[in-house]
Design an enzyme around this catalytic site. Structure first.
Site, PDB file in Angstrom:
ATOM      1  N   SER A  24       0.843  -1.198   0.000  1.00 26.84           N
ATOM      2  CA  SER A  24       0.000   0.000   0.000  1.00 26.84           C
ATOM      3  C   SER A  24       0.876   1.245   0.000  1.00 26.84           C
ATOM      4  CB  SER A  24      -0.953  -0.030   1.202  1.00 26.84           C
ATOM      5  OG  SER A  24      -1.937   0.962   1.060  1.00 26.84           O
ATOM      6  N   ASN A  25       0.330   2.373   0.408  1.00 28.23           N
ATOM      7  CA  ASN A  25       1.086   3.633   0.442  1.00 28.23           C
ATOM      8  C   ASN A  25       0.549   4.501   1.582  1.00 28.23           C
ATOM      9  OD1 ASN A  25      -1.122   5.417  -0.639  1.00 28.23           O
ATOM     10  ND2 ASN A  25      -0.960   3.969  -2.318  1.00 28.23           N
ATOM     11  N   HIS A  26       1.135   5.690   1.738  1.00 29.70           N
ATOM     12  CA  HIS A  26       0.838   6.530   2.908  1.00 29.70           C
ATOM     13  C   HIS A  26      -0.366   7.457   2.752  1.00 29.70           C
ATOM     14  CE1 HIS A  26       4.131   5.420   5.425  1.00 29.70           C
ATOM     15  NE2 HIS A  26       5.034   5.689   4.492  1.00 29.70           N
ATOM     16  N   SER A  27      -1.184   7.288   1.707  1.00 31.93           N
ATOM     17  CA  SER A  27      -2.309   8.202   1.541  1.00 31.93           C
ATOM     18  C   SER A  27      -3.255   8.149   2.752  1.00 31.93           C
ATOM     19  CB  SER A  27      -3.085   7.829   0.272  1.00 31.93           C
ATOM     20  OG  SER A  27      -4.283   8.560   0.210  1.00 31.93           O
ATOM     21  N   ALA A  90      -4.761   7.353  -4.122  1.00 29.38           N
ATOM     22  CA  ALA A  90      -3.415   6.897  -4.447  1.00 29.38           C
ATOM     23  C   ALA A  90      -3.529   5.397  -4.716  1.00 29.38           C
ATOM     24  CB  ALA A  90      -2.469   7.180  -3.285  1.00 29.38           C
TER      25      ALA A  90
END
Ligand code: CTP
Ligand code: CA
Length: 220
Positions: A24-27, A90
């Site tokens: 995943s990512n930091h959104s 994101a």
């Protein structure tokens, strides 16, 4: 004009590796949720398709929760037709080729050979629709640019590649991703409009004003 229908995506997507791990990512979802709230306050009918976030849903928007990019794409397509599509999410660019049914063990070579496949580009798919393309298709671009000129150039390239009408570009070199503040450039084919650094709610209100103005004006 009757209330326009606006589909907004927000947050990250998460792409499972096995039952306990994911990519995943930091959104944080804050920018998309704030934009959804701003547009709902303008009287728009907002469908908010959101990946997993830990913030409260905005009042007045219909929330559709998803986990993966594939689920997000399906939810967006199911929510059409719409007057505008705004892709703030994101979306994870890649997902594991296989989702292991049981927890992967570290003593096996599984992690070193983790295979990834590309996720669909939801923004490009929506931009490319022939029959159901929303009148206004907007993308966000998170870039680590050296300066405003570089940011604009990256945004213009993305505008062409995605086939959308606007790119809202922000520089994520600092703490924009996950942070409370942001500064953006609104880039269209014939102009560029900066919005100075401010709280994401303030940026969202200004973006909401711009989107509503564009929907009220005759496009194309
Ligand atoms: N986007 C999308 N589907 C994807 C990837 C991105 O719909 N699979 C959308 C995002 O919601 C955003 C825009 O495309 O509106 C730009 O996302 P970004 O990550 O900046 O662009 P990418 O095309 O993925 O390029 P890169 O990550 O290489 O900069
Ligand atoms: Ca990306």
């Amino acid at each position: 004009m009757s209330a326009p229908h606006i589909i907004i995506t927000a947050g990250p997507t998460i792409e499972p590796i096995d039952p306990v791990r994911f990519l995943s990512n930091h959104s944080s979802g804050r920018q998309g949720y704030a934009l959804a709230a701003a547009l709902a306050a303008h009287g728009a009918r907002v469908t908010l398709v959101s990946g997993p976030v830990s913030i409260e849903p905005p009042a007045g928007a219909e929330l559709v929760k998803v986990q993966t990019a594939l689920e997000m794409r399906d939810a967006v397509m199911a929510a059409l037709p719409a007057d505008a599509y705004i892709g703030v999410a994101a979306v994870a660019d890649w997902r594991p080729a296989t989702r292991h049914a049981s927890k992967m063990k570290t003593d096996k070579a599984g992690f070193a050979s983790l295979q990834l496949v590309e996720n669909p580009d939801i923004l490009r798919e929506v931009s490319g629709l022939t029959d159901r393309r929303p009148r206004l298709v907007v993308g966000f671009a998170a870039e680590t640019a050296s300066d405003g000129g570089a940011l604009e150039a990256l945004a213009r390239a993305k505008l062409e590649r995605k086939g959308c009408d606007l790119i809202i570009a922000n520089d994520v070199s600092g703490d924009a991703m996950g942070g409370a503040e942001n500064s953006v450039l609104i880039v269209s084919r014939d102009e560029v409009k900066p919005i100075a650094r401010a709280h994401k709610d303030v940026i969202a209100a200004k973006l909401g004003d711009s989107v509503m103005a564009l929907l009220r004006a005759p496009l194309r």
